[in-house]
Design a protein around this motif. Structure first.
Motif, mmCIF file in Angstrom:
data_model
loop_
_atom_site.group_PDB
_atom_site.id
_atom_site.type_symbol
_atom_site.label_atom_id
_atom_site.label_comp_id
_atom_site.label_asym_id
_atom_site.label_seq_id
_atom_site.Cartn_x
_atom_site.Cartn_y
_atom_site.Cartn_z
ATOM 1 N N GLU A 1 -3.661 6.336 -4.596
ATOM 2 C CA GLU A 1 -3.444 5.215 -3.691
ATOM 3 C C GLU A 1 -3.401 3.933 -4.519
ATOM 4 O OE1 GLU A 1 -5.373 3.805 0.408
ATOM 5 O OE2 GLU A 1 -6.753 3.625 -1.287
ATOM 6 N N VAL B 1 0.572 5.686 -0.891
ATOM 7 C CA VAL B 1 -0.162 6.867 -1.335
ATOM 8 C C VAL B 1 0.859 7.876 -1.841
ATOM 9 C CG1 VAL B 1 -2.105 6.513 0.239
ATOM 10 C CG2 VAL B 1 -0.253 8.023 0.915
ATOM 11 N N GLN C 1 0.845 -1.195 0.000
ATOM 12 C CA GLN C 1 0.000 0.000 0.000
ATOM 13 C C GLN C 1 0.873 1.235 0.000
ATOM 14 O OE1 GLN C 1 -2.593 0.606 3.384
ATOM 15 N NE2 GLN C 1 -3.682 2.284 2.398
#
Length: 132
Positions: free
Chosen positions: A117, A71, A69
């Motif tokens: 994201e 961003v 993950q």
């Protein structure tokens, strides 16, 4: 013979009127799905996430079960609090990697905030968490 569906090349273009943004996981953000989930057969999901003007975060500790993950802030700013590094303000050009399971919360953001994201897997789990 393999039963895995192959990945495919994809291209995503924004609508001219922002109608492709929808309310998602957090009501103070609008989400534009970029089509990566289908192209990678659920391997990844990508969104452009922007602030809903006039709405602010309701800080709540939570975690995500992911294998990846990040961003990347496109404009504006956002304040996150992480259990391992504390409060961090991300501004346009900032990138942040979220380890799986790290407790974090959104504290505040600018009205013009927008981020990209990218998460794997596409159907990741989000869980409420107690304050660290």
């Amino acid at each position: 013979m393999s039963t895995t569906t192959p990945q495919r090349t994809m291209v995503s273009h924004p609508a001219s009127d922002s109608s492709d943004f929808e309310v998602g996981l957090r009501p103070y953000f609008a989400y534009r799905d970029l089509g990566l989930k289908e192209a990678t057969n659920g391997g990844f999901v990508a969104h452009v996430i922007r602030a809903v003007p006039g709405k602010q975060a309701d800080p709540e500790w939570h975690t995500h079960n992911t294998s990846f993950q990040i961003v990347f802030v496109l404009r504006g700013w956002i304040d996150f609090e992480f259990e391992d590094i504390g409060v961090s303000r991300l501004t346009a050009g900032s990138i942040c990697y979220f380890p799986s399971g790290v407790r974090h919360q959104v504290l505040a953001n600018s009205d013009d905030f927008e981020q990209l994201e990218i998460v794997s897997p596409a159907n990741f789990e989000t869980h409420d968490a107690e304050k660290p």
